[in-house]
Design a protein around this motif. Structure first.
Motif, short mmCIF file in Angstrom:
data_model
loop_
_atom_site.label_atom_id
_atom_site.label_comp_id
_atom_site.label_asym_id
_atom_site.label_seq_id
_atom_site.Cartn_x
_atom_site.Cartn_y
_atom_site.Cartn_z
N ASN A 18 0.78 -1.25 -0.16
CA ASN A 18 0.02 0.08 0.01
C ASN A 18 0.84 1.35 -0.13
OD1 ASN A 18 -2.93 -0.97 0.22
ND2 ASN A 18 -1.99 -2.11 2.01
N HIS A 19 2.17 1.18 0.06
CA HIS A 19 3.11 2.38 -0.01
C HIS A 19 2.97 2.95 -1.48
CE1 HIS A 19 6.48 4.86 0.03
NE2 HIS A 19 6.44 4.85 1.28
N GLY A 28 -5.17 -2.22 -0.55
CA GLY A 28 -6.35 -1.33 -0.75
C GLY A 28 -6.72 -0.77 -2.13
N ARG A 29 -5.68 -0.79 -2.88
CA ARG A 29 -6.21 -0.36 -4.59
C ARG A 29 -6.94 -1.55 -5.28
NH1 ARG A 29 -0.71 1.09 -3.24
NH2 ARG A 29 -0.28 3.26 -3.38
N ARG A 57 -3.41 -2.19 13.79
CA ARG A 57 -2.94 -0.87 13.65
C ARG A 57 -1.30 -0.82 13.71
NH1 ARG A 57 -7.05 2.83 11.91
NH2 ARG A 57 -8.80 1.67 12.52
N ASP A 65 -9.88 -1.05 2.94
CA ASP A 65 -9.32 0.34 2.98
C ASP A 65 -7.98 0.48 3.99
OD1 ASP A 65 -9.09 3.32 3.43
OD2 ASP A 65 -10.97 3.60 3.54
N ALA A 66 -6.95 0.74 3.35
CA ALA A 66 -5.57 0.63 4.10
C ALA A 66 -5.53 1.92 4.73
CB ALA A 66 -4.56 0.63 2.94
N ARG A 67 -6.05 3.14 4.44
CA ARG A 67 -5.80 4.28 5.28
C ARG A 67 -6.46 4.23 6.31
NH1 ARG A 67 -5.71 9.46 0.91
NH2 ARG A 67 -3.69 8.80 -0.17
N ALA A 68 -7.68 3.63 6.42
CA ALA A 68 -8.58 3.80 7.51
C ALA A 68 -8.22 2.36 8.36
CB ALA A 68 -10.03 3.71 6.94
N GLY A 69 -7.63 1.71 7.86
CA GLY A 69 -7.26 0.40 8.62
C GLY A 69 -8.48 -0.68 8.70
#
Length: 202
Positions: A24-25, A55-56, A100, A136-140
């Motif tokens: 996800n980077h 997540g993409r 997290r 959703d990688a950002r929201a975990g």
């Protein structure tokens, strides 16, 4: 085993967390195209694993129209009722929190097993149908999108009057139990099948 629940306690690195961080980077976005192609070529299981790590490969915004007033909290997540503008029916969106930090227990194996069972039982009319899943990688958060049912069996049972077993509802209760037993028997011969996978539309 996809990933141990507590890898650090076993003296092993938390590969699931580290791999998700790399996938996800933003710097690895171009490489992800090649990874997806190779994962798909290795079969459904590998691509399923990738969807639970990257997540993409999931469009979170597609399921943003969730009813905040209708949510069911469980031991492993929260289920919301959602709508899609392009579909005439309602969906159930299960949202599960992801680890997290690298020190937290891994949930990948549990999520992978649940999705695998539901996908392998597609076509069985006694099983909740899964339509989509991803993270959703950002929201975990991990999302599992499936059929929405107006009521669970437990909620329906709790609404029955105390004398249901001896009243007019007894034939209905026996019919429901008969359907559940038939569903469990059908699933018994399938890999991953069992009581937890059986559902009843209502």
């Amino acid at each position: 085993e996809v990933a141990p629940r507590a890898p650090l306690e076993c003296g092993r690195p938390n590969l699931a967390f580290l791999l998700a961080a790399h996938l996800n980077h933003p710097a690895n976005e171009e490489a992800l195209v090649r990874v997806c192609g190779r994962a798909a070529a290795r079969g459904e299981g590998m691509f399923r694993l990738l969807k639970l790590l990257c997540g993409r490969l999931f469009q979170t915004a597609r399921y943003s129209d969730r009813d905040p007033a209708v949510r069911l909290r469980g031991a492993f997540g929260t289920v919301y009722r959602a709508r899609l503008p392009s579909e005439p029916f309602e969906l159930a969106v299960k949202v599960v929190e992801l680890p997290r930090s690298v020190e937290e227990p891994s949930t990948l194996a549990d999520l992978y097993s649940e999705v695998t069972v539901m996908e392998s039982l597609r076509g069985e009319d006694c099983v909740c149908r899964i339509f989509d899943y991803g993270i959703d990688a950002r929201a975990g958060l991990c999302y599992m999108v499936s059929t929405w049912y107006r009521m669970s069996l437990r909620a329906w049972r709790e609404r029955l009057p105390p004398d249901a077993l001896s009243g007019e509802a007894l034939p209905l209760l026996l019919a429901v139990v008969s359907q559940l037993l038939a569903a469990v028997c059908r699933l018994g011969g399938r890999r991953g099948g069992g009581p937890a996978a059986a559902g009843a539309e209502g």
